[in-house]
Motif scaffolding. Structure first.
Motif, short mmCIF file in Angstrom:
data_model
loop_
_atom_site.label_atom_id
_atom_site.label_comp_id
_atom_site.label_asym_id
_atom_site.label_seq_id
_atom_site.Cartn_x
_atom_site.Cartn_y
_atom_site.Cartn_z
N LEU A 177 0.84 -1.21 0.00
CA LEU A 177 0.00 0.00 0.00
C LEU A 177 0.87 1.25 0.00
CD1 LEU A 177 -2.79 -1.00 2.57
CD2 LEU A 177 -3.01 -0.80 0.08
N TRP A 193 0.96 4.13 -3.13
CA TRP A 193 0.62 5.54 -3.04
C TRP A 193 1.82 6.48 -3.15
CZ3 TRP A 193 -4.07 6.81 -4.01
CH2 TRP A 193 -5.12 5.96 -3.67
N THR A 194 3.04 5.98 -2.98
CA THR A 194 4.20 6.86 -3.07
C THR A 194 5.04 6.62 -4.32
OG1 THR A 194 5.53 5.31 -1.74
CG2 THR A 194 4.39 7.07 -0.56
N TRP A 208 1.22 5.12 -7.89
CA TRP A 208 0.15 6.03 -8.30
C TRP A 208 0.71 7.41 -8.58
CZ3 TRP A 208 -3.88 4.44 -10.42
CH2 TRP A 208 -5.03 5.22 -10.56
N ASN A 211 1.77 11.27 -8.75
CA ASN A 211 2.21 12.13 -7.66
C ASN A 211 2.05 13.60 -8.01
OD1 ASN A 211 4.28 12.20 -9.61
ND2 ASN A 211 5.44 10.64 -8.48
N CYS A 218 0.08 17.99 -0.74
CA CYS A 218 -0.23 17.07 0.36
C CYS A 218 0.81 17.20 1.48
CB CYS A 218 -0.26 15.63 -0.15
SG CYS A 218 -1.80 15.16 -0.95
N PHE A 256 -3.93 12.00 3.31
CA PHE A 256 -4.98 11.25 2.63
C PHE A 256 -6.33 11.96 2.80
CE2 PHE A 256 -1.94 7.80 2.47
CZ PHE A 256 -2.30 7.09 1.33
N PHE A 270 -10.20 7.27 0.62
CA PHE A 270 -8.88 7.83 0.85
C PHE A 270 -8.49 7.77 2.32
CE2 PHE A 270 -9.88 9.61 -3.28
CZ PHE A 270 -8.67 9.49 -3.94
N ASN A 310 -7.62 4.21 3.21
CA ASN A 310 -6.32 3.86 2.62
C ASN A 310 -5.18 4.44 3.45
OD1 ASN A 310 -5.72 2.43 -0.08
ND2 ASN A 310 -7.71 3.41 -0.44
N GLY A 311 -5.36 5.66 3.94
CA GLY A 311 -4.33 6.25 4.79
C GLY A 311 -4.13 5.46 6.07
N THR A 321 -2.44 2.16 5.27
CA THR A 321 -1.04 2.38 4.89
C THR A 321 -0.17 2.56 6.13
OG1 THR A 321 -1.67 3.39 2.78
CG2 THR A 321 0.54 3.89 3.62
N GLU A 357 -6.70 -3.36 -0.84
CA GLU A 357 -7.02 -2.33 -1.83
C GLU A 357 -8.23 -2.72 -2.67
OE1 GLU A 357 -6.95 1.25 -3.07
OE2 GLU A 357 -5.35 0.56 -1.74
#
Length: 321
Positions: free
Chosen positions: A191, A195-196, A199, A201, A207, A238, A265, A268-269, A272, A295
């Motif tokens: 995860l 996201w880092t 996906w 950026n 953010c 997130f 979101f 997911n945060g 993560t 996910e």
């Protein structure tokens, strides 16, 4: 949006010229122009209205991001050659979503595996290039659309649709030195990595400056343990993206859909943070399996509120307007 866009450019020109007072003063009518544009020039098409909202929210975050970075004297330095004149520099800052020409920037890249072509780094580099991976993802997307459209397949279809659309646009407007916008989805092994590293950026900088850094600073001032403070900061970042997507997608979704997009979101945060607490930076096949299960479960739960009956290609796209 043309009037606030011009105001945004002029305010960035003042920023480049280091006219701090003018930058602060011009930022106010710019924000007013952005947020009243939908009332001054309303549109009926839901899809266009959502697109305009994305533009308003993105421009607002960019302006606030620059203010936040300038307050701490941490705006990145231009490193793509000799500094251009202020008029061009303002245009570069306006149009670069990720500060491609600046250092430092928050862009991270996934490590390139040793497969395929283990004996040929040149072929492997070509295979993982953006253009080659665009074709790979279009192929995978096409296969997904031929399968029975269970909810999990629909969720994967939307994931690949976003990847393909964003990457296709990026190929048209990218800078010569722009790094890849996405990593290959099928290489995501956690995860945190998704996201880092995988996906896109495009909003990494706001953010960090508008959510992560302030939350970390406040938490530390309140004597919250550093690990807990960092976890809260990640969830805050997130949460900013949750608000961003809820606002932008409001014309296309009902109340349940907006709530689920927001929770998508936030959850997911949280997961993560939990994943990193368990695994740290260690890469392991079990971590990959758990990450994909989580996910897909979150995505499947979210997609139930989005009216795509027969997959992305079978959706009523004309009905959006």
């Amino acid at each position: 949006l043309s009037i606030p866009a011009i105001l945004l450019y002029i305010s960035l020109y003042a920023f480049v010229k280091r006219w701090k007072a003018a930058f602060m003063i011009l930022s106010f009518p710019t924000m007013v122009g952005l947020w009243t544009s939908g009332f001054v020039a309303p549109v009926r098409c839901a899809a266009l209205k959502a697109l305009l909202r994305f533009a308003v929210a993105s421009a607002s975050m960019k302006l606030l991001d620059i203010h936040a970075l300038s307050l701490t004297s941490s705006f990145p330095s231009y490193t793509a050659g000799s500094p251009p004149p202020p008029s061009l520099m303002a245009l570069i800052i306006l149009t670069e979503l990720r500060y491609e020409s600046f250092t430092p920037n928050p862009i991270r890249h996934p490590p390139i595996p040793n497969y395929p072509f283990p004996s040929s780094p040149e072929k492997r580099k070509f295979f993982y290039s953006e253009r080659a991976q665009l074709l790979v993802h279009i192929l995978i997307f096409s296969i997904l659309q031929t399968l029975p459209q269970y909810t999990v397949i629909k969720a994967l279809g939307i994931l690949f649709t976003i990847w393909i659309l964003w990457t296709s646009i990026e190929q048209l407007v990218r800078y010569r030195n722009s790094p890849p916008l996405f990593g290959p989805i099928w290489l995501a092994d956690s995860l945190a990595g998704f996201w880092t590293e995988t996906w896109h950026n495009a909003f990494a900088s706001p953010c960090l400056s508008l959510a992560y850094t302030p939350t970390l600073y406040i938490s530390r001032r309140l004597r919250v343990p550093r690990r807990a403070a960092r976890s809260a900061a990640v969830v805050a970042a997130f949460s900013l993206m949750a608000v961003f997507h809820m606002y932008a997608l409001e014309p296309l979704l009902n109340d349940e859909g907006r709530r689920k997009i927001g929770w998508f979101f936030v959850v997911n945060g949280i997961f993560t943070v939990a994943e990193v607490a368990v695994w740290g930076r260690k890469r392991h096949w079990a971590r990959t399996v758990v990450a994909w299960c989580i996910e897909l479960a979150i995505s499947t739960w979210t997609i139930r509120a989005v009216p795509i009956a027969d997959g992305v290609l079978g959706a009523d796209w004309k009905g959006l307007c």
